[in-house]
Design a protein around this motif. Sequence first.
Motif, PDB file in Angstrom:
ATOM      1  N   PHE A  93      -4.035  -2.095  11.369  1.00 43.35           N
ATOM      2  CA  PHE A  93      -4.697  -3.361  11.723  1.00 43.35           C
ATOM      3  C   PHE A  93      -4.387  -3.625  13.188  1.00 43.35           C
ATOM      4  O   PHE A  93      -3.256  -3.408  13.642  1.00 43.35           O
ATOM      5  N   ALA A 105       0.828  -1.215   0.000  1.00 41.47           N
ATOM      6  CA  ALA A 105       0.000   0.000   0.000  1.00 41.47           C
ATOM      7  C   ALA A 105       0.863   1.266   0.000  1.00 41.47           C
ATOM      8  O   ALA A 105       0.343   2.365  -0.160  1.00 41.47           O
ATOM      9  N   PHE A 163     -10.659 -11.827  -2.047  1.00 33.42           N
ATOM     10  CA  PHE A 163     -10.879 -10.422  -2.390  1.00 33.42           C
ATOM     11  C   PHE A 163      -9.518  -9.735  -2.472  1.00 33.42           C
ATOM     12  O   PHE A 163      -8.751  -9.704  -1.514  1.00 33.42           O
TER      13      PHE A 163
END
Length: 743
Positions: A594, A512, A555
């Motif tokens: 997270f 990311a 996903f």
Amino acid sequence: MSSALPREPRRRLGLRTRTFLLVITCATLPVLLVTLRNVVRFQAALELEFTARAELVAQQLARGSVEGLVIEDERLLDEQLDAASESASAEHMAIHDADGLPVAWRGGPAPPARSCAEPSTQLRPDPAEELLEIERPVLDPKHGAIGCVRMQFSLAPVREDSREALLDALLLWLGVTGTLGALGAYYVGYRVSEPILALVDRASAFWASREAADESQRSSKDEVELLARSFDALADRVNTSLSELTESEQRLQSTLNAIGDAVIATDTLGGVAWMNPVASRLTGVRVEDARGRPLDELLTVRDPIGAEPLALPLSELLSEGAGPELSGRPLLIDGPLGRRRVVPSHALILDSVGARDGLVLVLHDVTEQHELQAQLAQRDKMDALGLLASGVAHDFNNMLTGILGGAELLRATISPEEEEDALPFIELISDAAERSAELTAQLLSFSRKSHVELSPVDVHASVREAVALLRRSLDKRVQIQTRLDAAHATVIGDRGRLLSALINLGVNASHAMHGGGKLTFSTRLREPTQLEIEVRDTGSGISEDNLARIFEPFFTTKKEGKGTGLGLAAVQGIIEQHGGSVAVDSELGVGTSFYLRLPLSTRELAPEDGDELVLGHGHVLVVDDERAARVAAQGMLETLGYRVTAVADGREALRVYAERGDAFALVLLDMIMPGLSVHECFAGLRELDPEVRVLLLSGFTRERDVRALRRAGALGLLTKPYTRVGLSRAVAKALATGDAPPS
Ligand SMILES: Nc1ncnc2c1ncn2[C@@H]1O[C@H](COP(=O)(O)OP(=O)(O)OP(=O)(O)O)[C@@H](O)[C@H]1O
Ligand SMILES: [Mg+2]
């Protein structure tokens, strides 16, 4: 419908009769008085006229008597009396001489002597009849008064005329007032009484159907009283109806307020007429503020597929004719409660003639139900995937054991001259096999099917290990920091699986942060018994839509072939298998955190396993039906210094062990084999040798089988595929576990 108030018979005078009497009394009494006054005046006039005529006759008689008195001629005087009698009917008349003696007379005997110097006229009230008496002196121009004339007239004819005139006037009055009274009564009856009675009829008919009428009471009333009674009754009825209506409205209101669905009523133009508190919460508009506002202004409606804005077909529904069907099709509503999923239903409000007067819209909130269904569907999907994963994991891991083992054997056996050429290929095979093994492990992790080795793990050590690994493999522009603030960081779990979870998060974070960024691992105690590990990055962040899906297996937003979409699903699976939970917080363009939350343990940490190869010696029996795995195990053990006998099934193992049981230092027993089950084989071995050392091997197995065999005395489990180092350490550890296996 029959009238509850009969109009006949009525004992009291009716309005018409009373009007008749009132008109006669009020309107004609003045007429009567005027008439009587005129009659009196007429009577007086008659009397006056009569008197004047009588006086004239007396005067003429006085003048005519001069000659007769002068010459004393009685005959002449008689003639004068006769002439006077012809002109007026006197009761009595007499001519007196200068001495007052009567000379000539008419009507009765000779009158008494009488002289009169002055003329006089007077009324003599006679008990029998009224008499007008007139006296006139007889004047001679030469001698002066030479006598007197005296006449008496009866007023009876005048009185008679007056009486007749009075009678005529009374008759006229009676005629006029009677006619006026009748006309008035008719007018009142026509214009007032009839409508009142009709109103009474209608009023009583209105409630006669609901309540028995009290006939006796009503029968005695005139129109106005009847009307008053009717209105009283009507007012009572209206009051009762109003309070019943209020009660019923309150009941309806309470019912609607108690309904868990949003209920909104509109007028014919689609403006809100009323709504219940649930609708108020859904729209964020207070009930009193909503009144009159267009419904589509209060409701932001979207299509459940694609969340495109939608307009409610209100005008079509409210216009005459069949409108579009709204009921049953789910809609999304945006409001202060967030985006809610509702199932609408509607009904038209009809007025007394059946015309559309508005609409009632009921919105049944199915958001939680829908989410639950989605979660159940997700769980079903995960279960199916887990089943699929566990179905292939066993064979796949067996094969990978062969590949990995074969590569390692190759590495161990090639000559130094061949190394340079062959080593890159061997590494390639090993890497591919390891990545495949990790993939299988992830599949099993997200479906919570992987075996977790439960032992005390120092999370701080795991974080440091993960950071060390990531520093080696990630883009150097990613700065990795640690802030391990938790005072205590021991959890019960599988060190390898926890490490895998941390690495997954680290790799995701680096992906990311395209051009670099900061990756921070920190720990803290969230509660005295809960450890929180935060993995924070300064990357691209996750959009709201994606955030809801990132834990779904497969996903991924990465290009095809770049990501499997199993990373986070596996992380969640691992953490949940450890009794923990995963949370995420992300802001687009800022970064993502997270949070892994795990229950803390107070158990002592086991000494760290090293990662060096441990050589050994002794006879090992390898029992594995999969040839590749068997050959790899045998080859690896032999390079580690062991003597190996390899068999393909449980029965063969028992036979071999029975023959040379005391020769085997350890049995490596695969858990899934055709024929004899692992439990039967283990029991058979224990029967042959209660002190047999058994190390279990498995590519995939059920947790409870492992637990049962551990309880029965198996020394541990080595999961396939394993490396040579892993095998060497597991075998050495099993051989070192006491002199005798635990029973
Ligand atoms: N730290 C992060 N920052 C931004 N997006 C993330 C982050 N972590 C995960 N995601 C998003 O979540 C998706 C799913 O992550 P996951 O780890 O499950 O699969 P993946 O990374 O796409 O594939 P794989 O893990 O197999 O490489 C990613 O594709 C990415 O879009
Ligand atoms: Mg990933």
